[in-house]
Design a protein around this motif. Structure first.
Motif, PDB file in Angstrom:
ATOM      1  N   THR A 123      -1.867   3.950 -16.668  1.00 36.50           N
ATOM      2  CA  THR A 123      -2.707   2.933 -16.017  1.00 36.50           C
ATOM      3  C   THR A 123      -3.378   3.466 -14.761  1.00 36.50           C
ATOM      4  O   THR A 123      -4.535   3.164 -14.492  1.00 36.50           O
ATOM      5  CB  THR A 123      -1.879   1.682 -15.680  1.00 36.50           C
ATOM      6  OG1 THR A 123      -0.678   2.068 -14.987  1.00 36.50           O
ATOM      7  CG2 THR A 123      -1.499   0.925 -16.936  1.00 36.50           C
ATOM      8  N   LYS A 160      -8.944  -3.253 -25.997  1.00 36.56           N
ATOM      9  CA  LYS A 160      -7.782  -4.112 -26.140  1.00 36.56           C
ATOM     10  C   LYS A 160      -6.587  -3.528 -25.397  1.00 36.56           C
ATOM     11  O   LYS A 160      -6.463  -2.316 -25.268  1.00 36.56           O
ATOM     12  CB  LYS A 160      -7.443  -4.297 -27.622  1.00 36.56           C
ATOM     13  CG  LYS A 160      -8.549  -4.981 -28.415  1.00 36.56           C
ATOM     14  CD  LYS A 160      -8.163  -5.136 -29.873  1.00 36.56           C
ATOM     15  CE  LYS A 160      -9.277  -5.820 -30.661  1.00 36.56           C
ATOM     16  NZ  LYS A 160      -8.936  -5.969 -32.097  1.00 36.56           N
ATOM     17  N   VAL A 161      -5.721  -4.409 -24.933  1.00 34.68           N
ATOM     18  CA  VAL A 161      -4.515  -3.998 -24.204  1.00 34.68           C
ATOM     19  C   VAL A 161      -3.310  -4.618 -24.899  1.00 34.68           C
ATOM     20  O   VAL A 161      -3.280  -5.829 -25.152  1.00 34.68           O
ATOM     21  CB  VAL A 161      -4.559  -4.447 -22.730  1.00 34.68           C
ATOM     22  CG1 VAL A 161      -3.298  -4.000 -22.007  1.00 34.68           C
ATOM     23  CG2 VAL A 161      -5.801  -3.898 -22.036  1.00 34.68           C
ATOM     24  N   PHE A 163       0.889  -4.922 -24.696  1.00 35.72           N
ATOM     25  CA  PHE A 163       2.168  -4.727 -24.019  1.00 35.72           C
ATOM     26  C   PHE A 163       3.256  -4.963 -25.056  1.00 35.72           C
ATOM     27  O   PHE A 163       3.371  -6.068 -25.601  1.00 35.72           O
ATOM     28  CB  PHE A 163       2.337  -5.694 -22.849  1.00 35.72           C
ATOM     29  CG  PHE A 163       3.605  -5.455 -22.055  1.00 35.72           C
ATOM     30  CD1 PHE A 163       3.609  -4.605 -20.968  1.00 35.72           C
ATOM     31  CD2 PHE A 163       4.796  -6.076 -22.426  1.00 35.72           C
ATOM     32  CE1 PHE A 163       4.778  -4.379 -20.243  1.00 35.72           C
ATOM     33  CE2 PHE A 163       5.962  -5.855 -21.719  1.00 35.72           C
ATOM     34  CZ  PHE A 163       5.958  -5.004 -20.621  1.00 35.72           C
ATOM     35  N   GLY A 184      -0.042  -8.180 -15.855  1.00 39.00           N
ATOM     36  CA  GLY A 184      -0.997  -7.716 -16.847  1.00 39.00           C
ATOM     37  C   GLY A 184      -2.118  -8.708 -17.075  1.00 39.00           C
ATOM     38  O   GLY A 184      -3.284  -8.325 -17.239  1.00 39.00           O
ATOM     39  N   SER A 185      -1.795  -9.993 -17.088  1.00 38.11           N
ATOM     40  CA  SER A 185      -2.812 -11.023 -17.284  1.00 38.11           C
ATOM     41  C   SER A 185      -3.814 -11.037 -16.145  1.00 38.11           C
ATOM     42  O   SER A 185      -5.007 -11.282 -16.352  1.00 38.11           O
ATOM     43  CB  SER A 185      -2.152 -12.394 -17.425  1.00 38.11           C
ATOM     44  OG  SER A 185      -1.327 -12.441 -18.580  1.00 38.11           O
ATOM     45  N   PHE A 188      -5.960  -7.723 -16.856  1.00 42.51           N
ATOM     46  CA  PHE A 188      -6.696  -7.569 -18.106  1.00 42.51           C
ATOM     47  C   PHE A 188      -7.150  -8.879 -18.735  1.00 42.51           C
ATOM     48  O   PHE A 188      -7.898  -8.867 -19.712  1.00 42.51           O
ATOM     49  CB  PHE A 188      -5.829  -6.809 -19.116  1.00 42.51           C
ATOM     50  CG  PHE A 188      -5.302  -5.513 -18.604  1.00 42.51           C
ATOM     51  CD1 PHE A 188      -6.155  -4.452 -18.323  1.00 42.51           C
ATOM     52  CD2 PHE A 188      -3.939  -5.336 -18.366  1.00 42.51           C
ATOM     53  CE1 PHE A 188      -5.679  -3.250 -17.851  1.00 42.51           C
ATOM     54  CE2 PHE A 188      -3.439  -4.135 -17.886  1.00 42.51           C
ATOM     55  CZ  PHE A 188      -4.319  -3.075 -17.629  1.00 42.51           C
ATOM     56  N   ARG A 191      -7.617 -10.239 -22.818  1.00 43.95           N
ATOM     57  CA  ARG A 191      -7.609  -9.088 -23.732  1.00 43.95           C
ATOM     58  C   ARG A 191      -6.195  -8.544 -23.963  1.00 43.95           C
ATOM     59  O   ARG A 191      -5.974  -7.769 -24.874  1.00 43.95           O
ATOM     60  CB  ARG A 191      -8.508  -7.966 -23.201  1.00 43.95           C
ATOM     61  CG  ARG A 191      -7.938  -7.201 -22.036  1.00 43.95           C
ATOM     62  CD  ARG A 191      -8.807  -6.002 -21.680  1.00 43.95           C
ATOM     63  NE  ARG A 191     -10.019  -6.390 -20.987  1.00 43.95           N
ATOM     64  CZ  ARG A 191     -11.194  -5.765 -21.110  1.00 43.95           C
ATOM     65  NH1 ARG A 191     -11.292  -4.747 -21.936  1.00 43.95           N
ATOM     66  NH2 ARG A 191     -12.242  -6.152 -20.431  1.00 43.95           N
ATOM     67  N   MET A 192      -5.217  -8.954 -23.127  1.00 45.48           N
ATOM     68  CA  MET A 192      -3.866  -8.430 -23.266  1.00 45.48           C
ATOM     69  C   MET A 192      -3.056  -9.225 -24.274  1.00 45.48           C
ATOM     70  O   MET A 192      -3.005 -10.450 -24.230  1.00 45.48           O
ATOM     71  CB  MET A 192      -3.122  -8.420 -21.930  1.00 45.48           C
ATOM     72  CG  MET A 192      -1.815  -7.633 -22.006  1.00 45.48           C
ATOM     73  SD  MET A 192      -0.927  -7.504 -20.440  1.00 45.48           S
ATOM     74  CE  MET A 192      -0.080  -9.074 -20.404  1.00 45.48           C
TER      75      MET A 192
END
Length: 214
Positions: A123, A160-161, A163, A184-185, A188, A191-192
């Motif tokens: 990252t 796209k991501v 986890f 993460g939200s 991204f 898209r996560m």
């Protein structure tokens, strides 16, 4: 008191690749291993991918150490809490050198994957170098706290991501998972995607193949 000074010097370091990069290659992977791995062993996790269409590049964490007291097995670590800012700069410069050496030209699909500790390097690298990729995979690791939404504004809308984590991973507790999803939200947005598999703290390439339809 001891006076701490700093020098700059040239150094060389290894990395590993798997398969061949040629006209048949459809997917290029930059994969960052977790603490205790060596890149040549980590790359083997990706051997189940089609060797004709997937080319794997596995950088090697620079700091090596013995994993146990018998001094037989060696592992590596990307960063520690000691001198983190300077070490991060060194590591990212090394990753730049790996990427430049591979001379990847117009890959159809670039996958960036970080596993465990490798998530922090993956990252930080793409954010600081504005690396465009088709898919960012955050596998069983934590996103660095210093990263901000603006660091990823450059990303193409199609990126796209993912986890992904084991549902029995002792390092990804419910509290930790909630924190990572929130973080993460914020970085991204929609898209996560978050997915879990049956297992602990382990690399699950077969699970990724199904999700990513490889």
């Amino acid at each position: 008191m001891a006076l701490e000074k700093r020098v700059t010097y040239k150094a060389s370091a290894s990395y590993s690749t798997l398969n061949n990069y040629d006209h048949k290659t459809l997917n290029v992977w930059m994969v960052f291993h977790g603490m205790g791995h060596l890149s040549r062993y980590f790359a083997r996790f990706f051997s189940t991918l089609d060797p004709e269409t997937n080319y794997i590049i596995a950088p090697q964490a620079p700091s090596k150490y013995y994993l146990n007291t018998d001094s037989k097995h060696v592992g590596a670590s990307w960063l520690t809490r000691e001198d983190t800012l300077a070490e991060t700069k060194n590591v990212l410069t090394y990753v730049d050198a790996v990427w430049e050496a591979e001379n990847i030209t117009n890959p159809s699909s670039l996958f960036i994957l970080g596993y465990s500790q490798g998530v922090s390097i993956a990252t930080r690298w793409i954010a600081s170098r504005k690396i465009q990729c088709k898919q960012l995979v955050l596998h069983s690791g934590g996103i660095p706290k210093e990263l901000k939404p603006d660091d990823f504004n450059y990303m193409d809308a199609s990126t796209k991501v993912l986890f992904v984590h084991g549902d029995q991973d002792p390092y990804i507790t419910p509290t930790r998972l909630s924190e990572e999803i929130k973080k993460g939200s914020s970085l991204f947005g929609s898209r996560m995607d978050v997915r879990s598999f049956e297992g602990e703290h382990e690399v699950k390439i077969d699970f990724l193949q199904k999700i990513l339809q490889l």
